[in-house]
Scaffold this motif. Structure first.
Motif, PDB file in Angstrom:
ATOM      1  N   VAL A   9       0.839  -1.206   0.000  1.00 58.91           N
ATOM      2  CA  VAL A   9       0.000   0.000   0.000  1.00 58.91           C
ATOM      3  C   VAL A   9       0.870   1.252   0.000  1.00 58.91           C
ATOM      4  CG1 VAL A   9      -1.649   1.354   1.350  1.00 58.91           C
ATOM      5  CG2 VAL A   9      -1.977  -1.109   1.087  1.00 58.91           C
ATOM      6  N   ILE A  10       1.927   1.243   0.812  1.00 57.65           N
ATOM      7  CA  ILE A  10       2.837   2.396   0.858  1.00 57.65           C
ATOM      8  C   ILE A  10       3.503   2.614  -0.502  1.00 57.65           C
ATOM      9  CG2 ILE A  10       4.983   3.285   1.872  1.00 57.65           C
ATOM     10  CD1 ILE A  10       4.215   1.847   4.467  1.00 57.65           C
ATOM     11  N   LEU A  11       3.945   1.510  -1.115  1.00 57.74           N
ATOM     12  CA  LEU A  11       4.574   1.595  -2.435  1.00 57.74           C
ATOM     13  C   LEU A  11       3.591   2.139  -3.464  1.00 57.74           C
ATOM     14  CD1 LEU A  11       6.937   1.041  -4.358  1.00 57.74           C
ATOM     15  CD2 LEU A  11       6.081  -1.301  -4.604  1.00 57.74           C
ATOM     16  N   PHE A  12       2.357   1.650  -3.437  1.00 58.71           N
ATOM     17  CA  PHE A  12       1.339   2.114  -4.386  1.00 58.71           C
ATOM     18  C   PHE A  12       1.066   3.606  -4.210  1.00 58.71           C
ATOM     19  CE2 PHE A  12      -3.167   3.002  -5.254  1.00 58.71           C
ATOM     20  CZ  PHE A  12      -3.179   2.744  -6.617  1.00 58.71           C
ATOM     21  N   ILE A  13       0.941   4.049  -2.962  1.00 58.52           N
ATOM     22  CA  ILE A  13       0.678   5.466  -2.699  1.00 58.52           C
ATOM     23  C   ILE A  13       1.822   6.341  -3.206  1.00 58.52           C
ATOM     24  CG2 ILE A  13       0.404   7.200  -0.875  1.00 58.52           C
ATOM     25  CD1 ILE A  13      -1.075   5.040   0.753  1.00 58.52           C
ATOM     26  N   LEU A  14       3.052   5.940  -2.909  1.00 54.07           N
ATOM     27  CA  LEU A  14       4.220   6.721  -3.338  1.00 54.07           C
ATOM     28  C   LEU A  14       4.336   6.747  -4.864  1.00 54.07           C
ATOM     29  CD1 LEU A  14       6.916   5.598  -0.727  1.00 54.07           C
ATOM     30  CD2 LEU A  14       5.808   7.829  -0.888  1.00 54.07           C
ATOM     31  N   MET A  15       4.160   5.597  -5.497  1.00 51.58           N
ATOM     32  CA  MET A  15       4.267   5.532  -6.962  1.00 51.58           C
ATOM     33  C   MET A  15       3.160   6.344  -7.632  1.00 51.58           C
ATOM     34  SD  MET A  15       5.371   1.542  -7.619  1.00 51.58           S
ATOM     35  CE  MET A  15       5.651   1.749  -9.378  1.00 51.58           C
ATOM     36  N   THR A  16       1.967   6.352  -7.028  1.00 50.15           N
ATOM     37  CA  THR A  16       0.855   7.111  -7.593  1.00 50.15           C
ATOM     38  C   THR A  16       1.051   8.617  -7.397  1.00 50.15           C
ATOM     39  OG1 THR A  16      -0.650   5.264  -7.133  1.00 50.15           O
ATOM     40  CG2 THR A  16      -1.654   7.397  -7.618  1.00 50.15           C
ATOM     41  N   GLY A  20       1.895   9.567 -10.809  1.00 50.41           N
ATOM     42  CA  GLY A  20       0.550   9.760 -11.329  1.00 50.41           C
ATOM     43  C   GLY A  20      -0.014   8.489 -11.938  1.00 50.41           C
ATOM     44  N   LYS A  21      -0.687   8.640 -13.069  1.00 45.32           N
ATOM     45  CA  LYS A  21      -1.300   7.498 -13.747  1.00 45.32           C
ATOM     46  C   LYS A  21      -0.250   6.476 -14.169  1.00 45.32           C
ATOM     47  CE  LYS A  21      -4.294   6.346 -17.670  1.00 45.32           C
ATOM     48  NZ  LYS A  21      -5.016   6.880 -18.861  1.00 45.32           N
ATOM     49  N   LYS A  22       0.890   6.974 -14.637  1.00 49.37           N
ATOM     50  CA  LYS A  22       1.959   6.062 -15.063  1.00 49.37           C
ATOM     51  C   LYS A  22       2.537   5.311 -13.861  1.00 49.37           C
ATOM     52  CE  LYS A  22       4.425   7.246 -18.556  1.00 49.37           C
ATOM     53  NZ  LYS A  22       5.404   7.878 -19.479  1.00 49.37           N
ATOM     54  N   GLY A  23       2.604   5.967 -12.722  1.00 51.80           N
ATOM     55  CA  GLY A  23       3.081   5.304 -11.514  1.00 51.80           C
ATOM     56  C   GLY A  23       2.156   4.186 -11.069  1.00 51.80           C
ATOM     57  N   SER A  63       8.234  -7.830 -21.556  1.00 50.58           N
ATOM     58  CA  SER A  63       8.608  -6.620 -22.292  1.00 50.58           C
ATOM     59  C   SER A  63       7.368  -5.827 -22.711  1.00 50.58           C
ATOM     60  CB  SER A  63       9.433  -6.990 -23.527  1.00 50.58           C
ATOM     61  OG  SER A  63      10.626  -7.654 -23.163  1.00 50.58           O
ATOM     62  N   CYS A  64       6.340  -6.528 -23.162  1.00 53.22           N
ATOM     63  CA  CYS A  64       5.092  -5.863 -23.564  1.00 53.22           C
ATOM     64  C   CYS A  64       4.452  -5.147 -22.377  1.00 53.22           C
ATOM     65  CB  CYS A  64       4.118  -6.874 -24.148  1.00 53.22           C
ATOM     66  SG  CYS A  64       4.550  -7.463 -25.789  1.00 53.22           S
ATOM     67  N   ILE A  65       4.410  -5.830 -21.237  1.00 52.57           N
ATOM     68  CA  ILE A  65       3.809  -5.227 -20.040  1.00 52.57           C
ATOM     69  C   ILE A  65       4.620  -4.017 -19.591  1.00 52.57           C
ATOM     70  CG2 ILE A  65       3.318  -5.596 -17.594  1.00 52.57           C
ATOM     71  CD1 ILE A  65       2.750  -8.553 -18.338  1.00 52.57           C
ATOM     72  N   THR A  66       5.940  -4.186 -19.521  1.00 45.55           N
ATOM     73  CA  THR A  66       6.812  -3.121 -19.019  1.00 45.55           C
ATOM     74  C   THR A  66       6.845  -1.921 -19.948  1.00 45.55           C
ATOM     75  OG1 THR A  66       8.204  -4.817 -17.987  1.00 45.55           O
ATOM     76  CG2 THR A  66       9.139  -2.608 -18.172  1.00 45.55           C
ATOM     77  N   LEU A  67       6.832  -2.169 -21.248  1.00 48.63           N
ATOM     78  CA  LEU A  67       6.959  -1.073 -22.208  1.00 48.63           C
ATOM     79  C   LEU A  67       5.610  -0.527 -22.659  1.00 48.63           C
ATOM     80  CD1 LEU A  67       9.862  -2.544 -24.365  1.00 48.63           C
ATOM     81  CD2 LEU A  67      10.026  -0.628 -22.783  1.00 48.63           C
ATOM     82  N   PHE A  68       4.772  -1.390 -23.195  1.00 47.73           N
ATOM     83  CA  PHE A  68       3.535  -0.929 -23.831  1.00 47.73           C
ATOM     84  C   PHE A  68       2.428  -0.616 -22.827  1.00 47.73           C
ATOM     85  CE2 PHE A  68       5.217  -3.778 -27.362  1.00 47.73           C
ATOM     86  CZ  PHE A  68       5.877  -2.731 -27.972  1.00 47.73           C
ATOM     87  N   PHE A  69       2.321  -1.412 -21.761  1.00 51.05           N
ATOM     88  CA  PHE A  69       1.281  -1.149 -20.771  1.00 51.05           C
ATOM     89  C   PHE A  69       1.558   0.139 -19.994  1.00 51.05           C
ATOM     90  CE2 PHE A  69      -0.274  -1.692 -16.348  1.00 51.05           C
ATOM     91  CZ  PHE A  69      -1.627  -1.657 -16.609  1.00 51.05           C
ATOM     92  N   ILE A  70       2.826   0.340 -19.636  1.00 46.31           N
ATOM     93  CA  ILE A  70       3.185   1.516 -18.834  1.00 46.31           C
ATOM     94  C   ILE A  70       3.333   2.766 -19.707  1.00 46.31           C
ATOM     95  CG2 ILE A  70       4.929   2.520 -17.304  1.00 46.31           C
ATOM     96  CD1 ILE A  70       5.557  -0.308 -16.334  1.00 46.31           C
ATOM     97  N   ASN A  71       4.072   2.630 -20.815  1.00 50.78           N
ATOM     98  CA  ASN A  71       4.403   3.801 -21.641  1.00 50.78           C
ATOM     99  C   ASN A  71       3.617   3.895 -22.943  1.00 50.78           C
ATOM    100  OD1 ASN A  71       6.737   4.824 -19.993  1.00 50.78           O
ATOM    101  ND2 ASN A  71       7.515   2.791 -20.445  1.00 50.78           N
ATOM    102  N   GLU A  72       2.674   2.960 -23.149  1.00 44.62           N
ATOM    103  CA  GLU A  72       1.846   2.922 -24.346  1.00 44.62           C
ATOM    104  C   GLU A  72       2.681   2.619 -25.595  1.00 44.62           C
ATOM    105  OE1 GLU A  72      -0.241   6.621 -24.438  1.00 44.62           O
ATOM    106  OE2 GLU A  72      -1.518   6.108 -22.721  1.00 44.62           O
ATOM    107  N   VAL A  73       1.989   2.370 -26.691  1.00 46.99           N
ATOM    108  CA  VAL A  73       2.667   2.020 -27.941  1.00 46.99           C
ATOM    109  C   VAL A  73       3.068   3.289 -28.681  1.00 46.99           C
ATOM    110  CG1 VAL A  73       2.487   0.802 -30.141  1.00 46.99           C
ATOM    111  CG2 VAL A  73       1.313  -0.106 -28.114  1.00 46.99           C
ATOM    112  N   ASN A  74       4.360   3.489 -28.858  1.00 43.17           N
ATOM    113  CA  ASN A  74       4.890   4.617 -29.623  1.00 43.17           C
ATOM    114  C   ASN A  74       6.241   4.212 -30.194  1.00 43.17           C
ATOM    115  OD1 ASN A  74       6.852   5.142 -27.437  1.00 43.17           O
ATOM    116  ND2 ASN A  74       5.075   5.921 -26.320  1.00 43.17           N
ATOM    117  N   SER A  75       6.895   5.144 -30.847  1.00 42.23           N
ATOM    118  CA  SER A  75       8.149   4.808 -31.529  1.00 42.23           C
ATOM    119  C   SER A  75       9.240   4.354 -30.552  1.00 42.23           C
ATOM    120  CB  SER A  75       8.652   6.011 -32.336  1.00 42.23           C
ATOM    121  OG  SER A  75       8.855   7.134 -31.495  1.00 42.23           O
ATOM    122  N   LYS A  76       9.360   5.021 -29.405  1.00 43.29           N
ATOM    123  CA  LYS A  76      10.444   4.675 -28.477  1.00 43.29           C
ATOM    124  C   LYS A  76      10.208   3.317 -27.806  1.00 43.29           C
ATOM    125  CE  LYS A  76       8.491   7.478 -24.708  1.00 43.29           C
ATOM    126  NZ  LYS A  76       8.720   8.646 -23.832  1.00 43.29           N
TER     127      LYS A  76
END
Length: 256
Positions: A9-16, A20-23, A63-76
């Motif tokens: 819970v502490i980790l979730f609160i700090l990351m949020t 923000g949404k990405k956290g 890799s899909c979860i870490t990259l696309f789920f968090i940072n969405e699909v884009n060129s980078k």
């Protein structure tokens, strides 16, 4: 309340709060990746399934979860995903060959007493399991390096669209040099901290330095650290080259 729940819970609160949404997405990604690892481990119990193929599938999903789920699909993220897969394929090939030659698969003599009551004929190739363990240990660092290079290179290109492919590649290598030292040290101390108990165990067993260096368990962990460093170092030029080629080609297609 369970300590794990409180810390989560502490980790979730700090990351949020900080991210923000990405956290919040990053927090959820931890559990998604854990679910992938758990599923792959369960599937590895089936002798009819190849651990190397399962590991590669797990790397794709992580890799899909870490990259696309968090940072969405884009060129980078697309570039980081592609460079990660190329690095993993190369590593898997060489890891299987080298590990078989080094004969670090299976258990060390220090573990035989605890395992003596169990059957070791479980029908699983421990060379491939050893390769899977190394890849699973390094996938996070490889993805991190890939996105850490692709993202600033994209910013460089956006602020200087006239930059050449060679100049952009050199910029990526320069960024990679700064990342390499910290990433290698992070991997080393992460593994060292995880296996501090092993070194204390060696001390209690009164092992000499020569016995420690020649111990199968110690060699297996050191080889894992070295492969992790090799993967990170190899990923830098791969990501830099793909990013430079992709962005400059995209510019040429627009102008052409």
């Amino acid at each position: 309340m369970n300590v794990l729940v409180v810390l989560a819970v502490i980790l979730f609160i700090l990351m949020t709060l900080i991210g923000g949404k990405k956290g919040a997405k990053s927090f959820l990604a931890i559990f998604f990746n854990f679910a992938v690892l758990l599923l792959i481990i369960l599937l590895m119990n089936d002798p009819n399934l190849d651990p190397i193929i399962l590991t590669f599938i797990a790397c794709i999903l992580i890799s899909c979860i870490t990259l696309f789920f968090i940072n969405e699909v884009n060129s980078k993220t697309t570039i980081a995903f592609l460079s990660t897969l190329i690095t993993i394929v190369i590593l898997l090939f060489f890891i299987v060959v080298v590990n078989k030659m080094a004969m670090i698969q299976g258990f060390g003599e220090e573990e035989i007493e605890e395992l003596s009551s169990y059957s070791l004929y479980i029908g699983i190739d421990f060379v491939k399991i050893g390769a899977s363990v190394i890849i699973m240990s390094t996938i996070g660092a490889i993805v991190d390096v890939a996105i850490s290079i692709a993202s600033p290179m994209r910013e460089i290109y956006l602020h200087n669209p006239s930059i050449s492919r060679k100049a952009l590649f050199k910029a990526g290598i320069s960024i990679g040099k700064d990342i390499l030292g910290t990433s290698a040290n992070t991997l080393f101390f992460a593994f060292f901290g995880s296996y501090l108990g092993l070194l204390i165990w060696f001390k209690d067993l009164s092992y000499s330095l020569g016995e420690i260096v020649n111990s199968k368990i110690f060699n297996a962990e050191m080889i894992t650290i070295l492969w992790a460093g090799i993967g990170v170092a190899m990923n830098i030029p791969i990501t830099a080259w793909i990013t430079a080629a992709f962005l400059v080609k995209k510019k040429e297609e627009k102008t052409g």
